[in-house]
Every structure is written in C-alpha cells, then in structure tokens.
Design a protein around this motif. Structure first.
Motif: not given
Length: 888
Positions: A43-49
């Motif tokens: 799972x890759x999770x991050x804020x947009x951009x």
C-alpha cells in the motif's frame, strides 16, 4: 477508479523517478515475488502530488505491456490465480465509497504468499486511527529532499532555470513533485531564466490544491469559514507560527467549527494557535476561496488586530490595486525594532502596493536585506529578482554583494559592494565598504582591503569603527606600531566585565575580536567572540550566528583551547548549512581541520581540509585555503613525515605570488621551520625565521615569542642549542596552553637523545607526553612515547613490542616504519639518522626476526596494526601532498 492487471514479463525501462529509491526497491521486490509465484500486497499512501501514481506506472513498466480493464465492481477479479502470475494495480482507492473499500480490504486478506497475485494499491495519506489497509506493507511517501527536487527541476527545465528562480520554485513546491511540475509549466521562458521578474504569488498547481481541498469541502460551513480566517491570519505570521485562535474568533470565527476541522486532520489547536497540518492545505483554503470572500476575511481580521503591523498587512492583503498611502504606512510600521522576517514580509507587501518603480525597488531591496538578516538568503534573492534590471540601484547591489559574501566568489561580492558604495549616500555606503573589505580579506588581497577601508569615510559618529578603520589601514601600510595603538582602542569595551565604554552590538564585537587577533591579544579576541555570540543568540540577527561561532572558534584555536574550538566550529557548521552560508562553512571546515591536527585525528583533518579546499578554490577564499594546508602539514609532522610537511608549507611562508594569506601565513612558520630543519632545508628555515622575528616584534601574542625561541633552537649550532631550548621552555612556562609547550619539549628531548644524552632526554620527553595527553593530542603523545622507548624507558600502560621484543628500541622504530612502506631514506629523515645507520639496523632486524624481505616484515607486523606514533595521513583532494601548493 482504475484497476489494471499486468502479466509479469521482461522488464522495460521504467520512467525516471527522483528521491524514491526505497519505494522503488519495495515495488520492484513485489514484482520479483510474483515472478517467483508468490503473492503480496503493498500500500502506497501519501498526500496528493507526491508520486503515488508515478510509482504505479513504474511497477507497470517493470512488468511490461498488459491489458487494462474497467471492472464492474471495485474488487479483485476472480480467477487471477489460475491465469499465471499477475500484478494488480489499484490507484486512488481513497476515492472509492466505504462499502467498496471494505470489500477490497476483505479480498486482500486472501492474497497470501501462496497466491501468485501481487497487489499494489495507493490511497491518500492515512488519517489518525484509520486502519483499513494496515495489515499489508504500508509505504508512506514523504516530500522530496532538496537534491531530488533540484534534479527534477533540472530535467523539467532542461537545465535552463536560473539558480535564484530554481531555489524559489523548490521552496514553494515544498517537496511536492506534481506541484513543482505545475509551477514550472505556468512560467514563461523569460521568467524561468531570470530575465523577467517572477509573479507573486506564483501561478500553477490549482488542480493539486483542489485535491487537497477535497477534505475541506466535506466540512460544515462553520468549519470552512473558520479555516478561511485561520489561513488568512497566517499571512502576517512567521512561517510555521500558525494563527492566533483568539484573533480568529474576534474576527467572527465560530468556535464550533474547530472540532470538525481537527477531526478531519486539517488543523491542530496547540497553545491557542491553529496550525494547518500541511502548508498546502492552508494554501488550498486561500487559493480556492472566492476573491470576495478572501478579501472580506482579511478585512475582518484587520479590524480585529490589536497591533499596527498585522492590521496593515491584513489591509494590504485585501487591497485590489496600488495604494501609495497604505504602502507608506506599512513601510513606516516596518521599523528596525520588528523581527527581521516580519519586517521583510511587511516591506514586500508595501512594494506590491507601490506603483512608482523607483520606490518599489527601494522597498524590495529593504525587504531583501531584512530577509538576509533573518537568515533567509533564498527569500532575499527572490525578492531581488522581482526588481528586474536596475543597473544603478545601490541598495540592490549592496544586498547582492552581502549575499555573495556568504555564498559566492569573494571577488564578485567585492565588486558588487564597491558598486553599491559608489551609488549610495555616505551613511549607507559605509556597510557596503566594510563588506567589500571583508571580501578582500577572505581573498587575501591586502591592497584591495586597504583600498576599501581607505574609501570608508571618517566615522566620527562611531569612534570604535574609526579606530578600527584607521588602525587596519596603518597596519597594512607597514606602520605596525601606529596601527596597533589605534586597534587597541577597539578593545577598551571588551576586556573586563563592568563599566565598559565599548559596544554590545554583535558586528562591533566581531570587529573588536578581529582587531585583538591582529594585535595579538588572543584572550581578548576570545572574550569578544563569546560576547558577540551571546548577543546574537539573544537579540540576533540570525545571519551573524555562523560568523560569530567562527570568530570564537578561531580565537580559541589561537589560545590553545582546541576542544572548545572544535565544539563551537561544529555548531557553526550546522548553522552555516541551515542558513545557507557555504563560505562561512568553508572557514569552519578549516578551523575543524586545525583542531583535528592538534588532536592527531589524521582522517578527520584530511576530510575537513578537503571540504575547505573544495569550497575555497572556486570562491577565492585564500584565508581558509591557507589554514587547511597548514592543518594537513601539521598532521604530517605528527606522523613523522617532515619532508611532506616542508614541501606543503614552503609556498605558503615564502615570499612571492604563491604565498599564503597575509594575516595567517606567519602562524605556520614554526611548523615549516621544524619540518625544514629535519630534511636539510635550513637556508629556507633561516629565511622564514628572519621574517617571523620581525612579525613577533610587532605582535602582543606571547606564544609567538616562545615559538620564535624554538625556531632559533632548531637552527642553533650544537654548542648553543641546549641553552636555546631552555630559553624557549622558559617562555612557555609563562604561558597557558599545553600543545605548543609539548612540541618544544618533544623537540628538545629528541635533540638530546640524538646526541646520546639519553638520560637527560627522558625528562623533557616525559613532560612532552604529559602535555600532549592533557590536551588530547593523541598522535603527538604517541611520538613522545616512541622517543621515550628509544631513550630506553618503558612507558606505563603500553602494550609490549610483540614480535619485536628481541630488538633494541631503535631497531623497533625502524622495523615499524619499514613495515609501513617507508624507504630507508624516508626512515632516516623521520628518525634524524643517516641512511647508512638505517641500512645497518635493518640488516640486523632481518637477521633477528628471521625474515628475508620487507614484505615478510610487513606480514609479521600486520597483527600489530602498524607502528604507534606514525599514523598515515590521507591525501587531501585539492590540497596536494607535496611540491608546489598554490592558495592565492
């Protein structure tokens, strides 16, 4: 929503990604597992951009071409395991409805290592307490670091971006690659290359800000209204300070709106300050609000502000055109009593409201200077870039020159500052000329320094500055007595603790410290440096912190307090990197190299000297280069390599165009004389000692007189040398500092032992060992122990000689040097014996140990780790290991 299945095949060239080495490795490991018939979930999770989708594309490229399907339901297709190894990519799962996400989470529980299916899914940053997909491997992407952002920017602009523009774009993008790409795309070629001023604020990234605003749009009206007020209030606050909740509520914010905003993870309330959890959330709130709503929020805040400057900044944010009256009020309110960062922000706002080009440039130059004083050179340069082409504006040239003095070629800084001085009125030209003199000093150009100081008008309103100006000019003109008398006037307000008539202003204290070093009042220089550092820490400006630490560290080196010098230099190095002052960092590396040369840490000395040389060369920093060369030469002396040390120092101390810095070259003379005498370069040593004698007569530094006595002892005929050494030691007895005392004791003991006066030699050699141990000079202490062994005295606490136990002390020393690879002539030079003596002893060593070659001897001693007291000195890139050394 998109679900893509890819059959795993041969790898194709993936798209280039920056700053994602660990994430790429995890994705490629997932692909590798499924190739082997094993399953897994990442799972890759991050804020947009931040590059979630780019990593998915990378995974697909590694797998190769594959069909893309649009499923009827957002769940894993059935039967994948029967179709061979598969990689399933699911992007932006956070956009799915809750029921679909729950179904997917249930499906993922069936993906095991035995299933030849790998799943890569991405979603927005997990919020506190959210645990839908926490079972699988979760990678949280962070912002790009500066080097990765710079590499991306270089690719986006094909290397054509102006450095000032690039630094500002990198800062505004806050490590977000999608935003950086959008900012570049929104600018013209002229703006990117610095030919056209940048717009303020920068355009671009609206779609990204829209993604950030998705969470905000879901909130109730009271929360959205409060967030707009909080975001607008941040316009008059320093970066990271948040917004004053009491002000937001006075401006009409509904306190009931705070809890939903906190629950959504958009803001946190800490100590009555409202902080956005990400700077782009605050930016999204402001940029997406309708213009009328945004202006209304600023006006409500202006009415609620109880302090004048925040009130005026909020009014400026609400203005829709030039407003000369408001700009004048802002400029008047941005006084020197304001913090420099806040003053810079206010002046920049005033400039934006100013229609007249000349007044606007004046205010931008003042805003840039305030940003520089706040320790923010990136913002200072960006503000100057808004002025466009102004060839005849003294304020702009002055700030550019002062910025270059900290981060650029010293000669460029000097030229900019001299240009500024010619354009500015006398009162404002003063600082520019002082800066030009500082640049010339760093360059080692005494004539240019004297020229700048001569152009400085008489400073009748500042007696200390006038004494400094006149005194330095006299010293550099060869009138040492007159100059020293004038410079001592600068010290009246430093020595002692009460009733001082001098300055407490940091820049004045730093000048006083420099004057003290020129005169030779080393302890006073340390006191001035300590007071300047305390003043900067208490009152600022931030920009002077690295320089204050450098001055204090250098003074402590001169005073023999090497441990304190190293501690302050390390702190200064961190501050210089944080604030963006690489030239000061170069000088601090040189100080750290000198401290390491005392402590006997050859590897650390070489590392810091290499860093100093790498920065000193391109920027013409001759003083730092001279200190670095001296430091490496001192480690070579500690290692018993006088030939290398003499070759390295000869160009620095000899007359001619390759000589070292005019203010520090004499400090290296005692080292050169010691090395030169040992390798038979006595004529050069005598010439250097003659000049050192003149310099010693003009300085109040008492250590110089002891060092001069040591140089004379080294050059004395045998019948006079003992008395000369005793005279040198008598000088040391009146002074603090163990290191130089230990060096004189060591040389005296060596001289006695080489004349077979071994019993007499043991006393000074024991004293030298104690001196070096007390000041932490490990390599020098090892040399003293080796000399004591050669004088027939066992040294307490030392390991036995191992395989060399059957040899005499002299044979042991020769064996260890030869085992390290030294030639017979090099060993003779190190031990001050003849080449034939080494040949004779080495034959006996081979016979006693039963070895037939130097290689066998090295193997026999390999378990000992080499000879004590003879550490290898690493070669330093940019600081040659012998022959001609040019630092000019």
């Amino acid at each position: 929503m998109t679900l893509t299945t890819s059959s795993v095949s041969s790898a194709l060239g993936p798209p280039e990604l920056y700053g994602r080495r660990e994430e790429i490795a995890a994705v490629e490991a997932l692909v590798g597992r499924v190739r082997e018939g094993r399953g897994g979930v990442v799972v890759l999770t991050a804020p947009p951009g931040l590059g979630r989708t780019a990593l998915v594309e990378h995974a697909r490229a590694v797998c190769g071409p594959a069909p893309s399907v649009q499923p009827t339901a957002p769940t894993l297709p059935t039967g994948l395991a029967h179709e061979g190894p598969q990689l399933v990519c699911l992007d932006d799962v956070h956009r799915w409805d809750p029921a679909s996400r729950a179904a997917l989470s249930a499906d993922l529980r069936h993906v095991t290592a035995a299933t030849p299916v790998a799943v890569l899914l991405t979603l927005a940053e997990l919020r506190t307490g959210e645990a839908e997909f926490t079972g699988p491997t979760v990678l949280r992407l962070g912002p790009l670091d500066d080097s990765a952002a710079a590499a991306l920017l270089d690719r986006l602009t094909e290397g054509a971006v102006d450095p000032v523009v690039g630094a500002w774009l990198t800062r505004e993008a806050v490590g977000n690659p999608r935003l950086l790409t959008a900012l570049v795309a929104a600018l013209t070629h002229g703006q990117l290359t610095g030919r056209t001023p940048l717009p303020d604020p920068l355009p671009g990234g609206e779609d990204l800000l829209g993604d950030y605003a998705l969470r905000i749009d879901e909130l109730p009206f009271a929360a959205r209204a409060l967030l707009l007020l909080a975001a607008a209030a941040g316009e008059h606050e320093p970066d990271g300070a948040g917004a004053d909740l009491a002000l937001v509520l006075r401006a009409g914010g509904d306190p009931a709106g705070l809890a939903p905003a906190e629950a959504a993870g958009i803001v946190v309330n800490a100590g009555g300050r409202v902080h956005f959890t990400h700077t782009l959330l605050r930016r999204a709130v402001l940029r997406r609000a309708p213009l009328l709503h945004r202006r209304a929020a600023h006006l409500r805040l202006a009415r609620a502000c109880r302090e004048r400057l925040p009130h005026l900044i909020q009014r400026a944010c609400a203005a829709d055109d030039h407003d000369a009256r408001l700009a004048g009020s802002l400029t008047a309110a941005a006084t020197a009593h304001q913090p420099h960062a806040e003053r810079s922000a206010a002046l920049a706002r005033a400039a934006a409201l100013t229609a007249d080009a000349e007044s606007r440039t004046d205010r931008l130059a003042e805003a840039a200077e305030a940003a520089r004083l706040a320790g923010d050179p990136v913002r200072a340069r960006a503000l100057l870039a808004r002025t466009g082409a102004v060839p005849a504006h003294g304020g702009v040239h002055r700030v550019r020159g002062l910025l270059a003095l900290a981060d650029g070629p010293a000669d460029d800084a000097r030229e900019s500052l001299l240009t500024a001085a010619a354009l500015l009125p006398p009162a404002r030209a003063r600082r520019a000329l002082i800066g030009a003199a500082e640049a010339a000093w760093a360059m080692g150009d005494a004539a240019a320094y004297r020229e700048a100081m001569t152009r400085l008008p008489a400073c009748d309103d500042d007696p200390m500055l006038e004494a400094y100006r006149a005194g330095m000019c006299a010293v550099l003109a060869g009138r040492s007595a007159e100059g020293h008398a004038l410079l001592r006037r600068c010290l009246d307000g430093v020595a002692g603790s009460g009733g001082m008539s001098g300055t407490s202003e940091p820049a004045g204290l730093l000048r006083a410290g420099a004057a003290a070093l020129v005169v030779g009042e080393v302890e006073t220089a340390c006191e001035a440096g300590a007071r300047a550092l305390a003043a900067v820490r208490t009152y600022g400006p931030e920009v002077l912190l690295p320089r204050a630490l450098e001055h204090l560290a250098y003074g402590e080196l001169r005073a023999g307090r090497h441990t304190g010098a190293r501690a302050h230099a390390l702190e200064g190095l961190r501050a210089a990197h944080r604030i963006g002052q690489p030239n000061v960092a170069v000088s601090l590396h040189a100080v750290l190299a000198l401290a390491a040369s005392v402590e006997g840490d050859a590897e650390s000395c070489a590392s810091h000297a290499a860093a100093a040389a790498a920065g000193a060369g391109p920027h013409g920093l001759t003083q730092a280069a001279t200190l670095a060369v001296w430091a490496v030469a001192r480690t070579e002396l500690a290692a018993g390599r006088p030939a290398d040390a003499a070759a390295r120092l000869a160009p620095l101390v000899a007359p001619g165009p390759r000589r070292g810095h005019f203010a520090v070259r004499m400090l290296a003379v005692p080292c050169f004389v010691e090395a030169a005498v040992q390798v038979g370069r006595s004529a050069e040593a005598r010439h250097a000692t003659k000049e050192f004698t003149r310099w010693t007569g003009a300085t109040a530094d008492l250590l110089a007189s002891a060092q001069l006595a040591r140089c004379r002892a080294l050059l004395s005929p045998p019948q006079q040398a003992a008395a000369a050494y005793e005279s040198a030691l008598a000088h040391h007895d009146r002074l603090p500092g163990e290191f130089e005392r230990g060096r004189t004791q060591l040389l005296y003991g060596q001289w006695l032992r080489r004349r077979r006066r071994t019993r007499e030699a043991r006393g000074p050699l024991r004293d030298a060992l104690v001196s070096f141990e007390r000041c932490g000079a490990r390599a020098w202490a090892d040399r003293s122990r080796a000399e004591l062994r050669a004088a027939g005295e066992a040294v307490a606490g030392e390991p036995g000689p191992g395989p060399l136990a059957t040899l005499t002390p002299q044979q042991q020393r020769i064996a260890r040097h030869v085992a390290e690879g030294a030639t017979n002539r090099e060993v003779a030079t190190r031990l001050s014996v003849s080449h034939r003596t080494v040949d004779h002893h080495l034959r006996n060593v081979f016979a006693a140990l039963g070895v037939r070659s130097r290689v066998e001897l090295s193997r026999l001693l390999a378990g000992e780790g080499g000879a004590p007291g003879v550490p290898e000195v690493p070669r330093v890139p940019g600081v040659p290991g012998g022959g001609v050394v040019s630092v000019g």
